[in-house]
Design a protein around this motif. Structure first.
Motif, mmCIF file in Angstrom:
data_model
loop_
_atom_site.group_PDB
_atom_site.id
_atom_site.type_symbol
_atom_site.label_atom_id
_atom_site.label_comp_id
_atom_site.label_asym_id
_atom_site.label_seq_id
_atom_site.Cartn_x
_atom_site.Cartn_y
_atom_site.Cartn_z
ATOM 1 N N GLY A 34 34.257 39.446 43.025
ATOM 2 C CA GLY A 34 35.812 38.059 42.524
ATOM 3 C C GLY A 34 35.780 36.339 42.425
ATOM 4 N N ARG A 74 33.459 34.844 40.205
ATOM 5 C CA ARG A 74 33.938 34.390 38.665
ATOM 6 C C ARG A 74 34.954 33.976 38.801
ATOM 7 N N TRP A 75 36.124 34.177 39.801
ATOM 8 C CA TRP A 75 36.916 32.588 40.321
ATOM 9 C C TRP A 75 36.711 31.181 40.044
ATOM 10 N N ASP A 120 35.678 30.097 37.140
ATOM 11 C CA ASP A 120 36.967 30.591 35.948
ATOM 12 C C ASP A 120 37.624 29.438 35.458
ATOM 13 N N HIS A 170 41.217 37.552 40.218
ATOM 14 C CA HIS A 170 39.914 38.401 39.895
ATOM 15 C C HIS A 170 39.205 39.412 41.091
#
Length: 191
Positions: free
Chosen positions: A160, A163-164, A167, A176
């Motif tokens: 997560g 991904r964060w 992003d 996330h």
């Protein structure tokens, strides 16, 4: 540089940003504390008031974050499953990182570029897993379940978080983490 500079507000933040710039431009190994202090406009003494060494610039929030996660585990309602408790606990670190997106992105790049820093990052993650497993056991979760749930938590946080930081849309870390948890649960239960 006089004593006045060391008492100027924002020295810690200036040191952190100076370190990220230096690690990116010069590399972690080539960067010196003296160089960091000079970049930030403070003395070396001021640097050491804030950080034990140059690595700690990158790892200085780990204990605080661990405290957020373990406190969240302790505070969750008793009826929740260990996986839901751990997911909610890692969602709770979202506000901790809310204003640190750019720093976190640049920090991740600096760590990825240096094997010693990467090793330190993995050690910190291992420490976090152990603390979350202990917090789950304190709730009465069985030993093996606590270990598995802590591994689950470390995975959803790690994925997560990656991904964060990648992003650009402004979706929060907590979202996330939740999305990663939901995806992992589906993957685990898929036959």
């Amino acid at each position: 540089m006089g004593d006045v500079a060391r008492w100027e507000p924002g020295a810690r933040e200036r040191l952190m940003m100076a370190a990220l710039d230096a690690f990116t431009e010069e590399g972690f190994e080539q960067t010196t504390v003296a160089g960091l202090a000079e970049r930030a406009g403070v003395t070396e003494r001021t640097f050491f008031r804030h950080f034990a060494d140059k690595r700690e610039v990158l790892f200085q929030g780990s204990d605080e974050m661990q405290g957020v996660v373990t406190a969240a585990i302790a505070a969750e309602p008793e009826h929740l499953t260990p996986v839901e408790v751990i997911t909610r606990a890692f969602e709770a670190v979202g506000p901790f990182f809310a204003e640190r997106h750019e720093f976190a992105r640049r920090r991740a790049a600096a760590i990825a570029a240096n094997t010693n820093l990467l090793e330190r990052e993995l050690l910190k993650l291992q420490t976090l897993k152990a603390a979350t497993a202990d917090a789950l056991r304190a709730r009465g979760v069985l030993e093996s379940d606590a270990t598995l749930a802590a591994e689950f938590g470390a995975t959803i946080f790690h994925v997560g978080f990656e991904r964060w930081i990648d992003d650009p849309t402004g979706v929060g870390l907590d979202q996330h983490v939740r999305r990663t948890s939901d995806e992992l649960k589906v993957l685990i239960t898929r036959e």
